[in-house]
Scaffold this motif. Sequence first.
Motif, PDB file in Angstrom:
ATOM      1  N   ASP A 149       0.834  -1.206   0.000  1.00  0.00           N
ATOM      2  CA  ASP A 149       0.000   0.000   0.000  1.00  0.00           C
ATOM      3  C   ASP A 149       0.870   1.258   0.000  1.00  0.00           C
ATOM      4  N   LEU A 150       1.926   1.230   0.815  1.00  0.00           N
ATOM      5  CA  LEU A 150       2.804   2.407   0.902  1.00  0.00           C
ATOM      6  C   LEU A 150       3.570   2.627  -0.402  1.00  0.00           C
ATOM      7  N   ARG A 151       3.943   1.520  -1.053  1.00  0.00           N
ATOM      8  CA  ARG A 151       4.643   1.647  -2.347  1.00  0.00           C
ATOM      9  C   ARG A 151       3.748   2.317  -3.378  1.00  0.00           C
ATOM     10  N   ILE A 152       2.497   1.899  -3.426  1.00  0.00           N
ATOM     11  CA  ILE A 152       1.553   2.501  -4.398  1.00  0.00           C
ATOM     12  C   ILE A 152       1.404   3.997  -4.108  1.00  0.00           C
ATOM     13  N   ALA A 153       1.195   4.318  -2.837  1.00  0.00           N
ATOM     14  CA  ALA A 153       1.005   5.722  -2.452  1.00  0.00           C
ATOM     15  C   ALA A 153       2.251   6.538  -2.773  1.00  0.00           C
ATOM     16  N   ALA A 154       3.424   5.983  -2.467  1.00  0.00           N
ATOM     17  CA  ALA A 154       4.675   6.714  -2.694  1.00  0.00           C
ATOM     18  C   ALA A 154       4.890   6.971  -4.186  1.00  0.00           C
ATOM     19  N   GLY A 155       4.545   6.000  -5.008  1.00  0.00           N
ATOM     20  CA  GLY A 155       4.697   6.149  -6.459  1.00  0.00           C
ATOM     21  C   GLY A 155       3.907   7.348  -6.970  1.00  0.00           C
ATOM     22  N   ILE A 156       2.699   7.488  -6.498  1.00  0.00           N
ATOM     23  CA  ILE A 156       1.842   8.592  -6.958  1.00  0.00           C
ATOM     24  C   ILE A 156       2.296   9.916  -6.353  1.00  0.00           C
ATOM     25  N   ILE A 157       2.668   9.884  -5.097  1.00  0.00           N
ATOM     26  CA  ILE A 157       3.098  11.126  -4.440  1.00  0.00           C
ATOM     27  C   ILE A 157       4.410  11.636  -5.046  1.00  0.00           C
ATOM     28  N   LYS A 158       5.270  10.712  -5.427  1.00  0.00           N
ATOM     29  CA  LYS A 158       6.534  11.107  -6.067  1.00  0.00           C
ATOM     30  C   LYS A 158       6.257  11.826  -7.384  1.00  0.00           C
ATOM     31  N   LYS A 159       5.288  11.293  -8.108  1.00  0.00           N
ATOM     32  CA  LYS A 159       4.907  11.888  -9.396  1.00  0.00           C
ATOM     33  C   LYS A 159       4.298  13.283  -9.203  1.00  0.00           C
ATOM     34  N   GLY A 160       3.518  13.414  -8.118  1.00  0.00           N
ATOM     35  CA  GLY A 160       2.860  14.705  -7.862  1.00  0.00           C
ATOM     36  C   GLY A 160       3.739  15.689  -7.111  1.00  0.00           C
ATOM     37  N   LYS A 161       4.866  15.202  -6.621  1.00  0.00           N
ATOM     38  CA  LYS A 161       5.887  15.994  -5.902  1.00  0.00           C
ATOM     39  C   LYS A 161       5.438  16.504  -4.534  1.00  0.00           C
ATOM     40  N   GLU A 179       7.869  -3.913  10.963  1.00  0.00           N
ATOM     41  CA  GLU A 179       8.505  -4.491   9.766  1.00  0.00           C
ATOM     42  C   GLU A 179       8.180  -3.662   8.517  1.00  0.00           C
ATOM     43  N   VAL A 180       6.914  -3.253   8.404  1.00  0.00           N
ATOM     44  CA  VAL A 180       6.512  -2.409   7.269  1.00  0.00           C
ATOM     45  C   VAL A 180       7.263  -1.077   7.335  1.00  0.00           C
ATOM     46  N   TRP A 181       7.346  -0.535   8.530  1.00  0.00           N
ATOM     47  CA  TRP A 181       8.018   0.758   8.752  1.00  0.00           C
ATOM     48  C   TRP A 181       9.476   0.686   8.271  1.00  0.00           C
ATOM     49  N   MET A 182      10.165  -0.378   8.712  1.00  0.00           N
ATOM     50  CA  MET A 182      11.596  -0.492   8.376  1.00  0.00           C
ATOM     51  C   MET A 182      11.805  -0.756   6.886  1.00  0.00           C
ATOM     52  N   GLN A 183      10.900  -1.532   6.303  1.00  0.00           N
ATOM     53  CA  GLN A 183      10.991  -1.808   4.873  1.00  0.00           C
ATOM     54  C   GLN A 183      10.762  -0.516   4.064  1.00  0.00           C
ATOM     55  N   ALA A 184       9.784   0.270   4.492  1.00  0.00           N
ATOM     56  CA  ALA A 184       9.476   1.528   3.797  1.00  0.00           C
ATOM     57  C   ALA A 184      10.660   2.485   3.889  1.00  0.00           C
ATOM     58  N   GLU A 185      11.283   2.499   5.052  1.00  0.00           N
ATOM     59  CA  GLU A 185      12.461   3.339   5.269  1.00  0.00           C
ATOM     60  C   GLU A 185      13.590   2.892   4.354  1.00  0.00           C
ATOM     61  N   LYS A 186      13.808   1.557   4.297  1.00  0.00           N
ATOM     62  CA  LYS A 186      14.871   0.977   3.481  1.00  0.00           C
ATOM     63  C   LYS A 186      14.685   1.305   1.998  1.00  0.00           C
ATOM     64  N   GLU A 187      13.435   1.302   1.576  1.00  0.00           N
ATOM     65  CA  GLU A 187      13.148   1.550   0.150  1.00  0.00           C
ATOM     66  C   GLU A 187      13.109   3.043  -0.193  1.00  0.00           C
ATOM     67  N   GLY A 188      13.322   3.883   0.808  1.00  0.00           N
ATOM     68  CA  GLY A 188      13.348   5.328   0.541  1.00  0.00           C
ATOM     69  C   GLY A 188      11.971   5.966   0.423  1.00  0.00           C
ATOM     70  N   LEU A 189      10.945   5.256   0.860  1.00  0.00           N
ATOM     71  CA  LEU A 189       9.582   5.796   0.714  1.00  0.00           C
ATOM     72  C   LEU A 189       9.354   6.994   1.638  1.00  0.00           C
ATOM     73  N   PHE A 190       9.965   6.963   2.817  1.00  0.00           N
ATOM     74  CA  PHE A 190       9.741   8.055   3.770  1.00  0.00           C
ATOM     75  C   PHE A 190      10.288   9.381   3.230  1.00  0.00           C
ATOM     76  N   LYS A 191      11.393   9.284   2.505  1.00  0.00           N
ATOM     77  CA  LYS A 191      11.982  10.481   1.919  1.00  0.00           C
ATOM     78  C   LYS A 191      10.990  11.110   0.935  1.00  0.00           C
ATOM     79  N   ILE A 192      10.363  10.237   0.152  1.00  0.00           N
ATOM     80  CA  ILE A 192       9.356  10.726  -0.816  1.00  0.00           C
ATOM     81  C   ILE A 192       8.200  11.390  -0.061  1.00  0.00           C
ATOM     82  N   PHE A 193       7.718  10.713   0.975  1.00  0.00           N
ATOM     83  CA  PHE A 193       6.582  11.246   1.743  1.00  0.00           C
ATOM     84  C   PHE A 193       6.950  12.569   2.431  1.00  0.00           C
TER      85      PHE A 193
END
Lengths: 163, 420
Positions: free
Chosen positions: B307-319, B335-349
Amino acid sequence: MSDMILKGKVHKYGSNVNTDEIIPARYLNSSDPAVLAKYCMEDIDKDFVKRVEKDDIIVAENNFGCGSSREHAPIAIKAAGISAVIANSFARIFFRNAINIGLPILECPEAVKAINSGDDLEINLNQGIIKNLTKKEEYKAQPFPEFMQKIIKAGGLLGYIKK
Amino acid sequence: MGSTITEKILAAHCGKKGVEPGEFIEPKVDIVLANDVTAPLAVKEFRKSGVKKVFDKNKIALVMDHFTPNKDILSAEHVKFVREFAKEQKIKHYYEGGNVGVEHALLPEKGIVVPGDVIIGADSHTCTYGAIGAFSTGGGSTDVAAAMATGKVWFKVPQSIKFVLKGKLNKWVSGKDIILYIIGLIGVDGALYQAMEFTGEVCKKLTMADRFTIANMAIEAGGKSGIFTPDEITEKYVAKRAERKYKFYASDKDAKYVQTYEIDCSKIQPQVSLPFLPSNAKAAKDIKRTYIDQVVIGSCTNGRIEDLRIAAGIIKKGKKVNPNVRTLIIPATPEVWMQAEKEGLFKIFMNAGCVVSAPTCGPCLGGHMGILAAGEKCVATTNRNFVGRMGHVKSEVILSNPAVAAASAIKGYIATPDEI
């Protein structure tokens, strides 16, 4: 065993009265029945707690008590003074919670259709008979399965298990 | 005559060859669950029973996720009360602080619930575990107290309704859209007291995250449970996680269903459920311009890494998210939190102006961490949009999938991902 008779005035509601309306989550930091009773039905009927009198009866249409599993909902209703709830149907977790804490509930579409807010009712729980004293009518609900009658008589599930 | 997957699991837990819908049974339970709202009442009831020890300290899960990190003194007292009970009873699965996640995301992730189980939880969304092929349902605190004392729980065997998911999924359509569409079709009491069994060719394409979302919301149709037949996707998910042996059950070909719905998934567009019932589902693209004040992406329904990956993809596009929209991202588990952090999703958010929170149920039930004022509207990936659910009695919640929520955060109104 003697028949269980309940007598009280009706507060009537529509369909899908949910547990967030019966007792909003903002009050769930307490599990004290007296505290929960003070906020019972707050988000659907702000004046309910001012109007309700001991032994009154809630009547509602379909799917009463849908939503969250919070047992605080039937506890709040019972502690507010309500002696029974009659509805066309109940959400299943509310149904079990009500039985488990010893709040009598009856499914009776015929009664729900005929009864108005403010009517005086007399319910014979064992026989499932609902008398409308105001309208001088009588409705027949499904009597509880014996297993559930035992739970209600023991004052709830834990009392039943103890036996 | 054959049995459904639900009947087979229940029968196996009663030591019977078969069970019939309508029959009262007392099956053994594999896991008993309660949270910081429901456990305090359960513990009080347990004490009343006079039983000194829980039936099995390894089969009880107490997850302090609703009002935590403790939002006020009363909540802190509740958690303290449960913590002391957990210590006294040596409960293996007690979760608080940095270990806690939203219960229905946490338990399958940790392999505490496994396929073939019977699970009772004092939380209505306990039906989530049907996604891995378990019989799993919500009860109340007293049910949990009785189950903690005896290891059993009373049930009426439910009738089963079959949902055959056919066709092809449209772009941006996820498990959330399928279940909102189904609830829209059958209503909030359309499956009252019944087991919702999801089958059909589309299931093979659904990820575990999608299946969890669908089973999670069975309760919003009044269902007792939602269930999928476990397959190789399930196997892949549970094999590395399960802490106990598990068993895959499947319905017989001649099993009896009270009703069968054929759902043509090709017809489903990304959905939103408008206030004040989950059944008020509509295609997001058909909604007239509705400005919003908040977006919540998280919960037991949609707080997983997918879910976070999908959201991050769209938010990245919208800046950037719209300055009028407070956008809360709540990973469901550590576990989800750490994975999201590892994938750089938090930076996007964070770069987009979102708030990233610790795992909690928080705003979903109007507990804390994102309460709405009078007149405010929130698009949320949560599961309920009842009156006052997220705060003020005059606030509104609109349910959606993570893609629609993210698009709406950027636009400032209910939007579809295609608009970004």
